[in-house]
Design an enzyme around this catalytic site. Structure first.
Site, PDB file in Angstrom:
ATOM      1  N   GLU A   1       0.803  -1.222   0.000  1.00  0.00           N
ATOM      2  CA  GLU A   1       0.000   0.000   0.000  1.00  0.00           C
ATOM      3  C   GLU A   1       0.841   1.279   0.000  1.00  0.00           C
ATOM      4  O   GLU A   1       0.467   2.255  -0.644  1.00  0.00           O
ATOM      5  CB  GLU A   1      -0.967  -0.012   1.180  1.00  0.00           C
ATOM      6  CG  GLU A   1      -1.952  -1.171   1.060  1.00  0.00           C
ATOM      7  CD  GLU A   1      -3.264  -0.912   1.786  1.00  0.00           C
ATOM      8  OE1 GLU A   1      -4.245  -0.584   1.120  1.00  0.00           O
ATOM      9  OE2 GLU A   1      -3.281  -1.039   3.016  1.00  0.00           O
TER      10      GLU A   1
ATOM     11  N   HIS B   1       9.624 -26.592   5.415  1.00  0.00           N
ATOM     12  CA  HIS B   1       8.981 -27.765   4.829  1.00  0.00           C
ATOM     13  C   HIS B   1       8.422 -27.467   3.444  1.00  0.00           C
ATOM     14  O   HIS B   1       7.661 -28.245   2.901  1.00  0.00           O
ATOM     15  CB  HIS B   1       7.871 -28.266   5.759  1.00  0.00           C
ATOM     16  CG  HIS B   1       8.369 -28.670   7.114  1.00  0.00           C
ATOM     17  ND1 HIS B   1       8.663 -29.963   7.443  1.00  0.00           N
ATOM     18  CD2 HIS B   1       8.675 -27.930   8.211  1.00  0.00           C
ATOM     19  CE1 HIS B   1       9.110 -30.016   8.693  1.00  0.00           C
ATOM     20  NE2 HIS B   1       9.125 -28.792   9.182  1.00  0.00           N
TER      21      HIS B   1
ATOM     22  N   LYS C   1     -14.032  -0.579  -4.879  1.00  0.00           N
ATOM     23  CA  LYS C   1     -15.251  -0.539  -4.052  1.00  0.00           C
ATOM     24  C   LYS C   1     -16.440  -0.012  -4.846  1.00  0.00           C
ATOM     25  O   LYS C   1     -17.549  -0.532  -4.739  1.00  0.00           O
ATOM     26  CB  LYS C   1     -15.023   0.328  -2.806  1.00  0.00           C
ATOM     27  CG  LYS C   1     -14.206  -0.376  -1.731  1.00  0.00           C
ATOM     28  CD  LYS C   1     -14.074   0.496  -0.483  1.00  0.00           C
ATOM     29  CE  LYS C   1     -13.023  -0.043   0.473  1.00  0.00           C
ATOM     30  NZ  LYS C   1     -12.536   0.974   1.425  1.00  0.00           N
TER      31      LYS C   1
END
Lengths: 306, 306
Positions: free
Chosen positions: A198, A214, A302
């Site tokens: 951001e 792993h 949005k």
């Protein structure tokens, strides 16, 4: 407010004395929050493990939520659709709902609303205000550790040359940052990623020891594009983790930039590297000549979702 | 056994009928497991949400673990040090401990041990055997959905040309894969990352909608090295998520390779993309001429940690 001034609000935020209600009979916690407003819950879950804590960074909450659940809805604006959805589901299931933020729609759903100062800053610059009501409500961290965290943050505000150096190294190779943390600093690795995203508008990727031993380990020696990545690794004072870091670097022939947490308590050490990342991403935004406060695309997203 | 034969064991594994004991009075679950042995627990936690489930991919377990906790220690070899540490802590706290694996040290710690077939394969090729005792113990998935998952897997075993195409595209640009999932397929994104890491020896990075809309989105438009990344996005039949995917691609001008889950039930759809990733990583290992079974560095790491 200049973005750098937003960053400097952190130390003051840790003095915030508001607290969320913790009613009797609560046996689990759900914390709903997205992005910058979600970080506080994730940090809390690393420092408070006396009850199960579920982090809802999505629309939905688990089936088990009931009247013995404390559901904390965190949204700086108070209008985040995912968090409002989670809060509404919590109410339907009878959870005790508390909201934290500057106001907005969410405020009307809680049995309690914790009002945080509305200074028109970025949600991710308000982590202290979002976090402390949780910490205070559960007495999750000792007062002296909070004071230590404040001192550590103050020291970084004055001298962050090392952070600038890291930013310069990233910029020099157009690197994508990869951040390796370990408990209780896994959230901080994620925080760095978000700040790179951001503030500096750069993709970045977190992972954690020992789990990465792993998976990533086999790839570290032979992957495509290793020279295009910049590995930041938080130092650890846990012997096993510290050994994993050095052995991993050696056997995979990887260059790790170690960032060593400063402080005595885990809480102060966490906030040292947390704030360190704030500055690295801030300096990188300046070097790249991008505006750390620009979130135009998220706003556009949005609008398009409505 | 050839590695491709290991992959093809998956469908048969979903027919595994063993189940873990679920004693009365259990009010929370902790599943300890690392890497390839940890995937089963992570999947389970996306499909079973009637009780709090904590995933311990580390040495330690939360403070709240008590005699009302069911702690499942999963380790293919039975000798994973982190998982053994978590299991021992569970016993100290009075948890009901069950172990799942082929044997090893861990076997002696559980009140029950679920023995899975020991065919000398990679732990990550035994996910079905590790998962089904959890699914069966809790009745977490309907029988018909399990049958559907098996059919979907079988169809992919026969025709995985599309997977080869994705592998070729990744290889053509020496790309680092980035995998975007959404509930209940967040674990599958992580699984793809692991398969890329261990089979193809390529670093890879998972993230999830909608959370990534609050972080990665700003970076997607302006990041360093976007052309060096290959974005794989799991299609969604949830309207809000599907819209987020298309809007995110458009406003950030990103090229997403959409992989659409096939099947009616979420469980079958999950295993479709799960197995799809197995083949992509397998084909990529062949293209890169690396041995998918080579885990020499992880063995070397373990030796160095002793």
């Amino acid at each position: 407010m200049e973005f750098i001034e937003e960053l400097k609000l952190l130390k003051e935020q840790l003095r915030f004395t508001e607290k969320i209600d913790v009613p009797e009979g609560i046996d689990n916690i759900v914390i709903a929050g997205m992005g910058g407003s979600g970080i506080a819950g994730k940090i809390f879950s690393e420092f408070y493990t006396k009850l199960p804590v579920y982090i809802a960074d999505d629309y939905n909450i688990p089936d088990y939520v009931s009247k013995t659940t404390l559901l904390v809805g965190m949204s700086y604006s108070g209008n985040t659709e995912e968090t409002i959805s989670a809060v509404k589901q919590g109410i339907e299931k009878g959870a005790y709902v508390v909201t934290v933020g500057t106001g907005g729609e969410i405020k009307k759903y809680g049995k309690q609303h914790v009002q945080i100062p509305d200074m028109g800053i970025q949600p991710r610059s308000a982590t202290g205000w979002m976090l402390m009501p949780l910490i205070n409500g559960f007495g999750a961290v000792k007062k002296e550790d909070i004071e230590e965290a404040i001192s550590v943050i103050e020291a970084l505000d004055i001298n962050n040359n090392e952070c600038l150096e890291v930013a310069n190294e990233i910029a020099r190779g157009d690197h994508i940052p990869v951040i390796y943390g370990a408990a209780p600093f896994k959230t901080v690795a994620y925080r760095w990623k978000m700040q790179f995203n951001e503030n500096a508008k750069v993709l970045a990727y977190p992972a954690s020891f020992p789990e990465l031993n792993h998976s990533d380990t086999m790839a570290l020696a032979k992957t495509y594009r290793k020279d295009n990545l910049y590995f930041i690794v938080f130092g650890s004072r846990t012997g096993k983790i510290s050994k994993r870091i050095s052995v991993t670097a050696r056997i995979t022939n990887s260059k790790f930039r170690i960032v060593d947490p400063k402080g005595k308590s885990d809480f102060a050490r966490m906030f040292h590297i947390f704030h360190y990342g704030d500055y690295v991403s801030y300096h990188l935004s300046a070097i790249r000549n991008v505006d750390p406060k620009d979130i135009a695309l998220i706003e556009e997203l949005k609008k398009n979702l409505k």
